[in-house]
Design a protein around this motif. Structure first.
Motif, PDB file in Angstrom:
ATOM      1  N   ASP A  48       0.803  -1.214   0.000  1.00  0.00           N
ATOM      2  CA  ASP A  48       0.000   0.000   0.000  1.00  0.00           C
ATOM      3  C   ASP A  48       0.844   1.277   0.000  1.00  0.00           C
ATOM      4  O   ASP A  48       0.344   2.342  -0.314  1.00  0.00           O
ATOM      5  N   ILE A  49       2.123   1.180   0.360  1.00  0.00           N
ATOM      6  CA  ILE A  49       2.935   2.386   0.507  1.00  0.00           C
ATOM      7  C   ILE A  49       3.350   2.997  -0.828  1.00  0.00           C
ATOM      8  O   ILE A  49       3.138   4.173  -1.049  1.00  0.00           O
ATOM      9  N   PRO A  50       3.957   2.248  -1.757  1.00  0.00           N
ATOM     10  CA  PRO A  50       4.477   2.920  -2.957  1.00  0.00           C
ATOM     11  C   PRO A  50       3.443   3.084  -4.060  1.00  0.00           C
ATOM     12  O   PRO A  50       3.600   2.565  -5.149  1.00  0.00           O
ATOM     13  N   THR A  51       2.372   3.772  -3.775  1.00  0.00           N
ATOM     14  CA  THR A  51       1.387   4.044  -4.812  1.00  0.00           C
ATOM     15  C   THR A  51       2.011   4.959  -5.854  1.00  0.00           C
ATOM     16  O   THR A  51       3.074   5.542  -5.633  1.00  0.00           O
ATOM     17  N   GLY A  52       1.351   5.109  -6.973  1.00  0.00           N
ATOM     18  CA  GLY A  52       1.845   6.008  -7.998  1.00  0.00           C
ATOM     19  C   GLY A  52       2.062   7.407  -7.450  1.00  0.00           C
ATOM     20  O   GLY A  52       3.038   8.076  -7.783  1.00  0.00           O
ATOM     21  N   ALA A  53       1.175   7.856  -6.580  1.00  0.00           N
ATOM     22  CA  ALA A  53       1.308   9.190  -5.995  1.00  0.00           C
ATOM     23  C   ALA A  53       2.548   9.281  -5.111  1.00  0.00           C
ATOM     24  O   ALA A  53       3.254  10.286  -5.116  1.00  0.00           O
ATOM     25  N   ALA A  54       2.832   8.230  -4.343  1.00  0.00           N
ATOM     26  CA  ALA A  54       4.004   8.249  -3.455  1.00  0.00           C
ATOM     27  C   ALA A  54       5.304   8.219  -4.252  1.00  0.00           C
ATOM     28  O   ALA A  54       6.254   8.926  -3.900  1.00  0.00           O
ATOM     29  N   THR A  55       5.356   7.424  -5.322  1.00  0.00           N
ATOM     30  CA  THR A  55       6.583   7.396  -6.128  1.00  0.00           C
ATOM     31  C   THR A  55       6.772   8.729  -6.846  1.00  0.00           C
ATOM     32  O   THR A  55       7.884   9.235  -6.939  1.00  0.00           O
ATOM     33  N   PHE A  56       5.686   9.324  -7.324  1.00  0.00           N
ATOM     34  CA  PHE A  56       5.801  10.631  -7.965  1.00  0.00           C
ATOM     35  C   PHE A  56       6.253  11.677  -6.949  1.00  0.00           C
ATOM     36  O   PHE A  56       7.096  12.529  -7.249  1.00  0.00           O
ATOM     37  N   LYS A  57       5.705  11.612  -5.734  1.00  0.00           N
ATOM     38  CA  LYS A  57       6.092  12.567  -4.688  1.00  0.00           C
ATOM     39  C   LYS A  57       7.586  12.463  -4.399  1.00  0.00           C
ATOM     40  O   LYS A  57       8.266  13.479  -4.253  1.00  0.00           O
TER      41      LYS A  57
END
Length: 172
Positions: free
Chosen positions: A135-144
């Motif tokens: 659940d941690i490395p969502t697309g939003a988290a990797t982009f962030k």
């Protein structure tokens, strides 16, 4: 002849992006950073810089050369610690975790690929994440993480919405 060379370069970039987007698994994001490729690659090897760009997602430290310990969800009640080995290849860094007892499972991994951006605009960085906490490395988290890395590399500062006091006095 110049137009043919330019068309070849653009086609090679396009093919590379298509191949990169279909290769591997996990979440993938790409961003251009206006810094030389060698500087960008070195940035991602620094555990302190990794911790800065990952912010509240993870803290990273190097336990010995080429070995990184990731603490996912720092500050949470339940922490997940993940040990990785840094695998360096031409134009690519991979932080590869251990699979445990099940040898058929794909190991958790964070992969960064680096390519010179067209027109000398810096470095294109692609990040793919497949971690022990899905659940941690969502697309939003990797982009962030990429966005924060770009800001730190280009300006020396991380973007923030936190209060930034100035010399002005508040009206009473």
């Amino acid at each position: 002849m110049h137009y043919i060379d330019k068309a070849r370069e653009q086609l090679a970039d396009l093919v590379g992006k298509v191949v990169d987007s279909t290769a591997g698994s996990g979440n993938s994001q790409t961003l251009t950073i206006s810094r030389p490729r060698s500087e960008v690659e070195q940035f991602w090897r620094d555990p302190g810089k990794l911790s800065e760009v990952l912010g509240d997602v993870a803290e990273v430290r190097s336990t010995e050369p080429g070995i990184y310990e990731w603490t996912l969800n720092p500050g949470a009640d339940e922490l997940t610690t993940w040990n990785t080995t840094l695998v360096e290849e031409d134009g690519r860094l991979r932080f590869v975790g251990k699979t445990g007892d099940d040898s058929t499972a794909d190991p958790p991994e964070v992969e960064l690929t680096f390519r010179d951006a067209p027109h000398d605009l810096g470095t294109e960085v692609t990040i793919r994440a497949k971690t022990p906490v899905p659940d941690i490395p969502t697309g939003a988290a990797t982009f962030k993480a990429l966005y924060r890395a770009r800001a730190l590399l280009q300006t020396g500062e991380l973007p923030t919405l936190r209060h930034n006091p100035s010399a002005r006095q508040a009206a009473h």
